[in-house]
Scaffold this active site. Structure first.
Site, PDB file in Angstrom:
ATOM      1  N   HIS A  97       4.641  -0.152   6.100  1.00 50.06           N
ATOM      2  CA  HIS A  97       4.432  -0.724   4.770  1.00 50.06           C
ATOM      3  C   HIS A  97       4.833   0.283   3.704  1.00 50.06           C
ATOM      4  CE1 HIS A  97       2.623  -3.267   1.687  1.00 50.06           C
ATOM      5  NE2 HIS A  97       2.235  -2.142   1.120  1.00 50.06           N
TER       6      HIS A  97
ATOM      7  N   ASP B 278      -8.300 -10.745  -1.276  1.00 48.11           N
ATOM      8  CA  ASP B 278      -7.274  -9.951  -1.961  1.00 48.11           C
ATOM      9  C   ASP B 278      -6.456 -10.819  -2.904  1.00 48.11           C
ATOM     10  OD1 ASP B 278      -5.619  -7.551  -2.437  1.00 48.11           O
ATOM     11  OD2 ASP B 278      -4.074  -8.786  -1.518  1.00 48.11           O
TER      12      ASP B 278
ATOM     13  N   ARG C  32      -6.930  -8.535 -11.064  1.00 53.84           N
ATOM     14  CA  ARG C  32      -6.536  -7.166 -11.432  1.00 53.84           C
ATOM     15  C   ARG C  32      -5.272  -7.179 -12.285  1.00 53.84           C
ATOM     16  NH1 ARG C  32      -5.520  -4.569  -6.021  1.00 53.84           N
ATOM     17  NH2 ARG C  32      -4.878  -2.764  -7.243  1.00 53.84           N
TER      18      ARG C  32
ATOM     19  N   SER D 180      -6.582  -3.247  -0.991  1.00 57.08           N
ATOM     20  CA  SER D 180      -5.698  -4.410  -1.056  1.00 57.08           C
ATOM     21  C   SER D 180      -4.641  -4.333   0.052  1.00 57.08           C
ATOM     22  CB  SER D 180      -5.036  -4.438  -2.446  1.00 57.08           C
ATOM     23  OG  SER D 180      -3.969  -5.337  -2.494  1.00 57.08           O
TER      24      SER D 180
ATOM     25  N   LYS E  72      -4.813  -6.377   4.189  1.00 55.82           N
ATOM     26  CA  LYS E  72      -3.766  -7.291   4.655  1.00 55.82           C
ATOM     27  C   LYS E  72      -3.114  -6.755   5.922  1.00 55.82           C
ATOM     28  CE  LYS E  72      -2.044  -7.172   0.519  1.00 55.82           C
ATOM     29  NZ  LYS E  72      -1.562  -7.279  -0.838  1.00 55.82           N
TER      30      LYS E  72
HETATM   31  N1  URA Z   1       0.487  -3.822  -3.291  1.00 57.40           N
HETATM   32  C1  URA Z   1      -0.606  -4.519  -2.871  1.00 57.40           C
HETATM   33  O1  URA Z   1      -0.534  -5.288  -1.921  1.00 57.40           O
HETATM   34  N2  URA Z   1      -1.757  -4.308  -3.518  1.00 57.40           N
HETATM   35  C2  URA Z   1      -1.891  -3.455  -4.534  1.00 57.40           C
HETATM   36  O2  URA Z   1      -2.990  -3.324  -5.057  1.00 57.40           O
HETATM   37  C3  URA Z   1      -0.761  -2.753  -4.995  1.00 57.40           C
HETATM   38  C4  URA Z   1       0.439  -2.943  -4.335  1.00 57.40           C
END
Ligand code: URA
Length: 450
Positions: A91, A170, A177, A192, A196
């Site tokens: 990621h 999220d 946010r 966050s 995931k």
């Molecule tokens: N990418 C995400 O998935 N979440 C964040 O808070 C920032 C970047």
């Protein structure tokens, strides 16, 4: 899995006040807040106040782990235990010209590692893997969980978007946010991203934390802090996690824009493409293969990655994944089948000298202006437009020589993008005194052997 029970006497106002005053929240207070918000039992204004208190007061490692866990358990977690291979994902925290996922998923799969990749769309000036994949005619990023598993079983990698079932907390929190000035908290970013990623049913994760003018974390110390937080959070949850802090002070590779980036990723899978992109792909592949137990060391993983590119097996995996996900596999050998912008214009240097910087966020924004990303949430993305850089930091340039070519569909957008692109380049009389490294550091070595 059903969400954990809310703590009896939970009142959102108590949790907001406690965080506002700098005290540590308990696991059950965090779980109760996340679950109540996901169910719709507490309003946005209370959660906004809590998020801002987190931004200003921070969180302890235990609080960050509890938040990640509560967000993870707000939805479904994929059970991929029936797949014999180790499941590893990569990621990136987001950058400009970063198309490494398109290379790494098939490359690691060709080495026998399973890659269940759930990716995102472009955010702000940064590009998104889903938008790039959708530049391939027919490619479907919205597979059902069953289809996702079937592609993964057949070819070893599959790439989709976040489903409604994965980490729904999220989705809600991120949207809040986004409009309350509370994105920029390492604790909230960590929870966050990790919630995931951990829902994918992976054994290990390689994080590419970007730093520099095109990254969300402009300063290396902030990138290192976020990297440490994510590694520790993943390890607390029993996963092998490593984070590479990598350079995003200029775009990665030469091509920026969705179809253009698919072309450049395919070039790398053909054993070609720009040096910085090839080097980063091999470094990340080395770590994926090592953590996925397909190589005894990171170096052995890099060498294996190189062999799989040279033999054409990584490219064949990419072709197979594209076909299984409904895309046109012929783009691999015929990039002209990808969408192409009808018009091109170049931006030229006004003086002779050396490129000493390419302000990366501006280049990313120029691509967004062309239509390659979204200026507003509801915008659709134009897969054909983008920018090809002919000069990068350290290169010499003559007056009048092209710095970049713009691929465009609308004159007015091209004019705005051109202005921004011109303002991105700094040309000086002498070369930059030192080159920034591509890899700034590695955090969490998971028993690394080089
Ligand atoms: N990418 C995400 O998935 N979440 C964040 O808070 C920032 C970047």
């Amino acid at each position: 899995m059903s969400p954990p029970p809310a703590c009896l006497n939970f009142r959102a106002i108590d949790v907001i006040r406690k965080k506002r005053d700098g005290s540590e929240l308990s696991r059950s207070e965090i779980e109760s807040l996340v679950n109540a918000y996901t169910r719709g039992d507490i309003p946005d204004y209370q959660v906004s106040a809590w998020l801002m208190a987190v931004v200003l007061r921070g969180m302890t490692r235990a609080e960050t782990a509890a938040l990640t866990d509560a967000m993870l358990r707000s939805g479904e977690q994929l059970d991929l235990s029936s797949l014999p291979a180790k499941k590893v994902d990569k990621h990136s925290t987001g950058g400009v010209g970063d198309k490494t996922s398109l290379v790494l998923a098939p490359l690691a799969a060709a080495a026998g590692v399973a890659v269940p990749m759930i990716s995102g769309r472009g955010l702000g000036h940064t590009g998104g893997t889903l938008d790039k994949l959708e530049a391939i005619p027919g490619f479907n990023v919205n597979l059902s969980a069953g289809q996702f598993r079937s592609v993964l079983e057949t070819c070893g990698c599959a790439m989709i978007g976040q489903t409604a079932e994965i980490a729904p907390a999220d989705r809600k929190l991120y949207a809040l946010r986004d409009v309350t000035g509370t994105v920029e908290s390492p604790y909230l970013i960590c929870a966050s991203i990790m919630s995931k990623k951990l829902a994918e049913g992976i054994d290990a994760l390689v994080l590419d934390v970007k730093t520099g003018s095109g990254a969300f974390m402009k300063h290396e110390k902030d990138a290192a802090f976020l990297a440490e937080l994510m590694v520790e959070t993943g390890e607390r949850m029993g996963k092998k996690v490593v984070a590479l802090i990598t350079d995003m002070d200029q775009p990665l590779g030469n091509k920026i824009g969705n179809a253009l980036e698919v072309i450049e990723a395919v070039e790398v899978l053909h054993g070609e493409g720009p040096q910085d992109l090839r080097e980063l792909c091999l470094e990340l592949a080395g770590w994926m293969l090592y953590l996925g137990e397909a190589a005894d060391s990171v170096n052995a993983g890099k060498n294996r990655g190189q062999e799989l590119i040279a033999s054409g097996r990584a490219l064949q995996k990419f072709r197979q994944m594209v076909e299984l996900q409904g895309g046109e596999p012929g783009v691999v050998d015929h990039p002209d089948r990808l969408p192409r912008a009808p018009d091109l214009t170049t931006t030229a240097s006004t003086k002779s000298g050396f490129v000493t910087s390419v302000q990366c966020e501006r280049v990313g924004t120029a691509c967004v202006i062309l239509g390659g990303g979204r200026e507003r949430k509801e915008d659709s993305v134009d897969p054909a437009v983008g920018i090809v850089l002919h000069k990068k930091v350290g290169d010499s340039v003559a007056a009048g020589e092209p710095l970049a070519t713009i691929h465009y569909n609308h004159e007015t957008r091209a004019a705005r993008a051109k202005q921004l692109l011109e303002a991105s380049y700094t040309i000086s009389d002498s070369p930059p005194p030192e080159r920034r490294p591509l890899i700034h550091g590695v955090i969490g070595n998971s028993g690394e052997k080089n």
